[in-house]
Structures are given as structure tokens and as C-alpha cells.
Design an enzyme around this catalytic site. Structure first.
Site, PDB file in Angstrom:
ATOM      1  N   ASP A   9       0.880  -1.170   0.000  1.00 34.11           N
ATOM      2  CA  ASP A   9       0.000   0.000   0.000  1.00 34.11           C
ATOM      3  C   ASP A   9       0.926   1.232   0.000  1.00 34.11           C
ATOM      4  O   ASP A   9       2.130   1.112   0.264  1.00 34.11           O
ATOM      5  CB  ASP A   9      -0.865  -0.050   1.270  1.00 34.11           C
ATOM      6  CG  ASP A   9      -1.726   1.175   1.433  1.00 34.11           C
ATOM      7  OD1 ASP A   9      -2.391   1.563   0.459  1.00 34.11           O
ATOM      8  OD2 ASP A   9      -1.731   1.755   2.542  1.00 34.11           O
ATOM      9  N   LEU A  10       0.402   2.397  -0.313  1.00 36.62           N
ATOM     10  CA  LEU A  10       1.260   3.593  -0.365  1.00 36.62           C
ATOM     11  C   LEU A  10       1.125   4.441   0.901  1.00 36.62           C
ATOM     12  O   LEU A  10       2.029   4.504   1.725  1.00 36.62           O
ATOM     13  CB  LEU A  10       0.903   4.432  -1.606  1.00 36.62           C
ATOM     14  CG  LEU A  10       1.704   5.721  -1.748  1.00 36.62           C
ATOM     15  CD1 LEU A  10       3.171   5.433  -2.056  1.00 36.62           C
ATOM     16  CD2 LEU A  10       1.113   6.597  -2.859  1.00 36.62           C
ATOM     17  N   ASP A  11      -0.050   5.046   1.033  1.00 40.58           N
ATOM     18  CA  ASP A  11      -0.266   6.008   2.110  1.00 40.58           C
ATOM     19  C   ASP A  11      -0.284   5.291   3.458  1.00 40.58           C
ATOM     20  O   ASP A  11      -1.109   4.407   3.678  1.00 40.58           O
ATOM     21  CB  ASP A  11      -1.596   6.723   1.862  1.00 40.58           C
ATOM     22  CG  ASP A  11      -1.949   7.684   2.957  1.00 40.58           C
ATOM     23  OD1 ASP A  11      -1.033   8.181   3.620  1.00 40.58           O
ATOM     24  OD2 ASP A  11      -3.142   7.941   3.154  1.00 40.58           O
ATOM     25  N   THR A  17       1.412  10.214   3.771  1.00 37.11           N
ATOM     26  CA  THR A  17       0.645  11.263   3.098  1.00 37.11           C
ATOM     27  C   THR A  17      -0.670  11.539   3.832  1.00 37.11           C
ATOM     28  O   THR A  17      -1.343  12.520   3.517  1.00 37.11           O
ATOM     29  CB  THR A  17       0.341  10.875   1.637  1.00 37.11           C
ATOM     30  OG1 THR A  17       0.112   9.479   1.587  1.00 37.11           O
ATOM     31  CG2 THR A  17       1.499  11.242   0.726  1.00 37.11           C
ATOM     32  N   LYS A  45      -8.556   6.484   6.048  1.00 35.29           N
ATOM     33  CA  LYS A  45      -7.376   5.739   5.593  1.00 35.29           C
ATOM     34  C   LYS A  45      -7.768   4.595   4.660  1.00 35.29           C
ATOM     35  O   LYS A  45      -8.623   3.779   5.004  1.00 35.29           O
ATOM     36  CB  LYS A  45      -6.590   5.210   6.791  1.00 35.29           C
ATOM     37  CG  LYS A  45      -5.921   6.340   7.538  1.00 35.29           C
ATOM     38  CD  LYS A  45      -4.903   5.834   8.529  1.00 35.29           C
ATOM     39  CE  LYS A  45      -4.140   7.018   9.124  1.00 35.29           C
ATOM     40  NZ  LYS A  45      -3.307   6.621  10.247  1.00 35.29           N
ATOM     41  N   SER A 114      -2.564   0.693  -4.294  1.00 33.79           N
ATOM     42  CA  SER A 114      -3.025   1.870  -3.541  1.00 33.79           C
ATOM     43  C   SER A 114      -4.368   2.362  -4.049  1.00 33.79           C
ATOM     44  O   SER A 114      -4.670   2.262  -5.239  1.00 33.79           O
ATOM     45  CB  SER A 114      -1.986   2.987  -3.696  1.00 33.79           C
ATOM     46  OG  SER A 114      -2.511   4.226  -3.275  1.00 33.79           O
ATOM     47  N   ALA A 115      -5.166   2.924  -3.144  1.00 27.17           N
ATOM     48  CA  ALA A 115      -6.441   3.534  -3.533  1.00 27.17           C
ATOM     49  C   ALA A 115      -6.243   4.916  -4.146  1.00 27.17           C
ATOM     50  O   ALA A 115      -7.167   5.480  -4.733  1.00 27.17           O
ATOM     51  CB  ALA A 115      -7.335   3.660  -2.299  1.00 27.17           C
ATOM     52  N   LYS A 145     -11.130  -0.739  -1.881  1.00 30.42           N
ATOM     53  CA  LYS A 145     -10.917  -1.605  -0.722  1.00 30.42           C
ATOM     54  C   LYS A 145     -12.084  -1.389   0.241  1.00 30.42           C
ATOM     55  O   LYS A 145     -12.531  -0.253   0.354  1.00 30.42           O
ATOM     56  CB  LYS A 145      -9.608  -1.233  -0.002  1.00 30.42           C
ATOM     57  CG  LYS A 145      -8.359  -1.318  -0.870  1.00 30.42           C
ATOM     58  CD  LYS A 145      -7.166  -0.658  -0.141  1.00 30.42           C
ATOM     59  CE  LYS A 145      -5.967  -0.557  -1.068  1.00 30.42           C
ATOM     60  NZ  LYS A 145      -4.826   0.152  -0.470  1.00 30.42           N
ATOM     61  N   GLU A 169      -0.179  -3.305   4.626  1.00 28.58           N
ATOM     62  CA  GLU A 169      -1.320  -2.373   4.671  1.00 28.58           C
ATOM     63  C   GLU A 169      -1.424  -1.675   6.021  1.00 28.58           C
ATOM     64  O   GLU A 169      -1.144  -2.277   7.052  1.00 28.58           O
ATOM     65  CB  GLU A 169      -2.628  -3.150   4.468  1.00 28.58           C
ATOM     66  CG  GLU A 169      -3.291  -2.963   3.132  1.00 28.58           C
ATOM     67  CD  GLU A 169      -3.807  -1.556   2.858  1.00 28.58           C
ATOM     68  OE1 GLU A 169      -3.873  -0.721   3.785  1.00 28.58           O
ATOM     69  OE2 GLU A 169      -4.147  -1.286   1.710  1.00 28.58           O
ATOM     70  N   ASP A 170      -1.868  -0.417   6.007  1.00 22.49           N
ATOM     71  CA  ASP A 170      -2.074   0.310   7.268  1.00 22.49           C
ATOM     72  C   ASP A 170      -3.554   0.549   7.566  1.00 22.49           C
ATOM     73  O   ASP A 170      -3.875   1.130   8.599  1.00 22.49           O
ATOM     74  CB  ASP A 170      -1.371   1.675   7.237  1.00 22.49           C
ATOM     75  CG  ASP A 170      -2.081   2.642   6.314  1.00 22.49           C
ATOM     76  OD1 ASP A 170      -2.405   2.244   5.170  1.00 22.49           O
ATOM     77  OD2 ASP A 170      -2.334   3.788   6.728  1.00 22.49           O
TER      78      ASP A 170
HETATM   79  P1  B16 Z   1      -6.432  10.243  -3.710  1.00 22.28           P
HETATM   80  P2  B16 Z   1      -3.632   4.218   0.094  1.00 22.28           P
HETATM   81  C1  B16 Z   1      -5.451   6.151   0.050  1.00 22.28           C
HETATM   82  O1  B16 Z   1      -4.170   5.718  -0.213  1.00 22.28           O
HETATM   83  C2  B16 Z   1      -5.502   6.995   1.312  1.00 22.28           C
HETATM   84  O2  B16 Z   1      -5.212   6.189   2.446  1.00 22.28           O
HETATM   85  C3  B16 Z   1      -6.860   7.609   1.476  1.00 22.28           C
HETATM   86  O3  B16 Z   1      -6.903   8.430   2.627  1.00 22.28           O
HETATM   87  C4  B16 Z   1      -7.175   8.428   0.228  1.00 22.28           C
HETATM   88  O4  B16 Z   1      -8.471   9.006   0.321  1.00 22.28           O
HETATM   89  C5  B16 Z   1      -7.104   7.512  -0.988  1.00 22.28           C
HETATM   90  O5  B16 Z   1      -5.802   6.965  -1.071  1.00 22.28           O
HETATM   91  C6  B16 Z   1      -7.408   8.249  -2.280  1.00 22.28           C
HETATM   92  O6  B16 Z   1      -6.376   9.158  -2.530  1.00 22.28           O
HETATM   93  O7  B16 Z   1      -7.365  11.319  -3.285  1.00 22.28           O
HETATM   94  O8  B16 Z   1      -4.984  10.679  -3.806  1.00 22.28           O
HETATM   95  O9  B16 Z   1      -6.890   9.523  -4.960  1.00 22.28           O
HETATM   96  O10 B16 Z   1      -3.527   4.123   1.570  1.00 22.28           O
HETATM   97  O11 B16 Z   1      -4.596   3.222  -0.516  1.00 22.28           O
HETATM   98  O12 B16 Z   1      -2.288   4.236  -0.591  1.00 22.28           O
HETATM   99 MG    MG Z   2      -2.844   3.168   3.333  1.00 23.44          MG
END
Ligand code: B16
Ligand code: MG
Length: 222
Positions: A9-11, A17, A45, A114-115, A145, A169-170
Site C-alpha cells: 500500500d502507499l499512504d 501522506t 485511511k 493503492s487507492a 478496498k 497495509e495500514d
Molecule cells: P487520492 P492508500 C489512500 O491511499 C488513502 O489512504 C486515502 O486516505 C485516500 O483518500 C485515498 O488513497 C485516495 O487518494 O485522493 O490521492 O486519490 O492508503 O490506498 O495508498
Molecule cells: Mg494506506
């Protein structure tokens, strides 16, 4: 043992972030006349941007037309992009490069799952793109997810069976996504919150090379 693949996962896993997402959502909430706390930000998250805005408007009891909703989605992202503009490699979370280097040295395929629709530019800013054999992000999926789609696409791109993939994953939704894809799930963060994960670590500094070796040598099957 089949070929093993790792999905990050990224964030909250590679970079923090979440604090920038928080600032951008808080700014919007304040403009709309209500407060948005760090505790409430936990709900965001791993959750898609659209779903985050729905939750935010629920919190503020704000009713929106479709046009307003779309405007606020764009506004939040513009603010977020401003906050992350100067991100660099110093924002990579501790010991992530060590783990990536270890896996590379072992010739293990690595994907991002990542989302975020901003995942690729963030990886570029922190100079980690070259580690990833596949980048699956919010632009590549139709289902957020806890649906396993993002991780199943990543496994497919890596040419690895889902049951031979390991996911870092977090977010609770991310752990659930990994579990329903029959992948090995590793929770990064609070083990009380991520109690559905197969393994839990506070952060990557707790993940030793010998743990990674044991995972690589394990026969996968849930
Ligand atoms: P964006 P991850 C997710 O990243 C974040 O945890 C979540 O808070 C955010 O709303 C989502 O990405 C969408 O991000 O607005 O940049 O498309 O944890 O899946 O890497
Ligand atoms: Mg995350």
C-alpha cells in the site's frame, strides 16, 4: 512453494501522506463551516476520495448537489497536490528502502496496490518508482478496498498466484481486501486496530530480514 510476490500500500506504508490528506480535508470542512479532527481522519485511511467526501459531508451534516460534490472533490485534490508538491525521499517511512532492497536482492516481484489516484507522482517524488514491477492505483480499479480488486490486479500483473502474495497495509479496509483475496496480510500500525491481519508490526523497523526470509520460505496457503 510457488513464486512469491509482495504488494505495498502507499499512504501510511511507504509514506505518511495521511497528514496531507488531513490538511486538505480539514480546509474544506472549515470552509463549509465545521471542524474535522485527526481522529475522524482515521476513517479516511485506505478509503477512496469520493467515499471520503461522502463521509466528510455526513460528519458536517452538509447536503450537496452533484455539482457541489464534484467541485469539492476537485478542490480537495488541488489543495492536496499543493501540500505534496515539495515531497521528497526524506518522507519515505523508516526502513522501507531496506525492505525493498532486500526483496529486490531476492528477485521478488513487487507491486504497489493503492487507492490513491496520485500514487504514481508520489512514488516519483520520493524516487521509488524503479522498485515496482507494477503500479496499481485508484485509476486502475472500479471497486474500492475492502474489495480485493486492487490486489488481485497487482497479483495478476506480477504473474503470481493471489495465495502467494504478501500485502503490507495500514488500513482496516486494506487488510480486509488482502484477506478476501486469500493473500498474506501484514498490518503496519496499531495491532489493536489491524487485528484481522496475519502479522502485525508497528512499522518497518520491526520487520527483520530474517522475518522476510521466513515469509519467503513459507508454504503459502490460508
Ligand atoms: P487520492 P492508500 C489512500 O491511499 C488513502 O489512504 C486515502 O486516505 C485516500 O483518500 C485515498 O488513497 C485516495 O487518494 O485522493 O490521492 O486519490 O492508503 O490506498 O495508498
Ligand atoms: Mg494506506
Amino acid at each position: 512453494m510457488g513464486k512469491v510476490g509482495f504488494i505495498f500500500d502507499l499512504d501510511g506504508v511507504i509514506v505518511d501522506t495521511a497528514k496531507y490528506h488531513y490538511l486538505a480535508w480539514k480546509k474544506l470542512a472549515n470552509e463549509l463551516g465545521f471542524e474535522f479532527s485527526k481522529e475522524q481522519n482515521e476513517l479516511f485511511k485506505g478509503v477512496s476520495r469520493k467515499r471520503c467526501l461522502e463521509i466528510l459531508l455526513d460528519i458536517g451534516k452538509v447536503k450537496a448537489t452533484q455539482a457541489q460534490f464534484d467541485t469539492w472533490m476537485v478542490e480537495k485534490n488541488v489543495d492536496y497536490l499543493n501540500y505534496i508538491e515539495d515531497m521528497n525521499a526524506s518522507e519515505i517511512l523508516p526502513d522501507v528502502p531496506r525492505v525493498l532492497d532486500y526483496l529486490k536482492k531476492e528477485n521478488i516481484p513487487i507491486a504497489l496496490g493503492s487507492a490513491s489516484k496520485n500514487a504514481k507522482p508520489i512514488l516519483e517524488k520520493v524516487n521509488l518508482v524503479s522498485y515496482f514491477d507494477s503500479i496499481v492505483d485508484g485509476n486502475s480499479v472500479t471497486k474500492a478496498k475492502p474489495d480485493p480488486e486492487v490486489f488481485l490486479i497487482a497479483a495478476n500483473n506480477l504473474g503470481v498466484a493471489a495465495s502467494s502474495c504478501v500485502v503490507f497495509e495500514d488500513a482496516v479496509a486494506g487488510i480486509q481486501a488482502a484477506n478476501s483475496a486469500k493473500m498474506t496480510s501484514i498490518g503496519i500500525g496499531d495491532s489493536n486496530i489491524l487485528n484481522e491481519a496475519d502479522y502485525n508490526f508497528k512499522d518497518f523497523t520491526e520487520i527483520s530480514d530474517s522475518f522476510l526470509a521466513s515469509i519467503l520460505n513459507k508454504n503459502y496457503k490460508k
